[in-house]
Write an enzyme that holds these catalytic residues in place. Structure first.
Site, short mmCIF file in Angstrom:
data_model
loop_
_atom_site.label_atom_id
_atom_site.label_comp_id
_atom_site.label_asym_id
_atom_site.label_seq_id
_atom_site.Cartn_x
_atom_site.Cartn_y
_atom_site.Cartn_z
N ARG A 45 0.70 4.98 -0.17
CA ARG A 45 -0.17 3.96 -0.77
C ARG A 45 -0.88 4.51 -2.02
NH1 ARG A 45 -3.01 0.03 3.54
NH2 ARG A 45 -4.82 1.33 3.28
N ARG B 119 -8.30 7.47 11.51
CA ARG B 119 -8.42 6.01 11.44
C ARG B 119 -7.58 5.35 12.52
NH1 ARG B 119 -7.26 4.04 5.59
NH2 ARG B 119 -8.30 2.13 6.27
N LYS C 7 -1.77 -5.68 6.38
CA LYS C 7 -2.55 -6.90 6.54
C LYS C 7 -3.29 -7.29 5.26
CE LYS C 7 -6.52 -4.84 8.91
NZ LYS C 7 -6.20 -3.45 8.46
N ARG D 171 -6.22 7.03 -2.06
CA ARG D 171 -7.62 6.97 -1.63
C ARG D 171 -7.92 8.06 -0.62
NH1 ARG D 171 -7.94 0.74 -0.03
NH2 ARG D 171 -8.14 1.76 1.97
N ARG E 207 -13.85 -5.44 13.18
CA ARG E 207 -13.15 -4.24 13.62
C ARG E 207 -13.68 -3.75 14.96
NH1 ARG E 207 -11.70 -2.42 8.17
NH2 ARG E 207 -10.09 -0.84 8.20
#
Ligand code: AMP
Length: 213
Positions: A127, A171, A13, A160, A88
């Protein structure tokens, strides 16, 4: 045009939000980026947010809502924005709704980038992020020109802390428990649109463009 991006962490997103912002000339606002910038600058807000982010937990609503409302009140947001990573939780969505309603305004679209959990876990481990300028890459799908180096500013790229496998699992749990209910929330308001986030990036963007046209 005021747009909210919904979807699990790693659904893509953020990438789509940046493409929308560029195409439609509106600011891309990522609460995650704002927190990370504060952490980098060693602000009090950053130190507080980091405690939660490092564990894959959500930063408390009170803190998050405050920074978001400050940001959307700025001059460059008057013709719209793309929100990436906010809201969120249902309380965050309600505060945003009320703030907009006071101005006689509302969200135009909530775009849900839909990707199953098993794809997410595979994606997140690939990522890479630049902590200097905020650019994001993926070792398979969006590789930098030179391995490990940011195309934009030349800094070293990192995985990260919040993209590490154990944090990703947390998460996703947090996403299902606290964020997924927003799909229903915006569905009931008639502004929800869902796109298949497993498709290649350009195809996902074409689907979004068709929605916004
Ligand atoms: P992101 O870059 O959007 O994936 O966000 C990274 C982390 O920042 C999240 O895992 C949360 O800890 C925190 N965060 C970002 N946006 C929010 C939000 N709207 N509410 C609470 N925490 C957030």
């Amino acid at each position: 045009m005021k747009i909210i991006m919904l979807g699990a962490p790693g659904a893509g997103k953020g990438t789509q939000a940046k493409m929308i912002a560029k195409e439609y000339g509106v600011p891309h606002i990522s609460t995650g980026d704002i927190f990370r910038a504060n952490i980098k600058n060693g602000t009090e807000l950053g130190m507080e947010a980091k405690k939660y982010m490092d564990q894959g937990l959500l930063v408390p609503d009170e803190l998050t809502v405050r920074i978001l409302l400050d940001r959307v009140a700025q001059e460059d947001c008057k013709d719209g924005y793309v929100l990436d990573g906010f809201p969120r939780t249902i309380p965050q969505a309600e505060v945003l709704d009320q703030a907009l309603a006071k101005l006689g305004d509302r969200i135009d679209y909530a775009i849900n980038v839909d990707v199953p959990d098993e794809n997410i876990i595979r994606r997140m481990s690939g990522r890479r992020a630049c902590l200097t300028c905020g650019a994001t890459y993926h070792i398979e799908h969006v590789p930098p020109k030179q391995e490990g180096i940011c195309d934009t500013c030349g800094s070293a790229l990192v995985l990260r802390d919040d993209d590490k496998p154990e944090t990703v699992k947390n998460r996703l749990e947090v996403y299902h428990r606290q964020t997924q209910p927003l799909i229903d929330f915006y569905g009931k308001k008639g502004v929800l649109r869902t796109v298949d986030g497993t498709r290649p990036m350009e195809e996902v963007f074409a689907a979004i463009r068709a929605i916004l046209a």
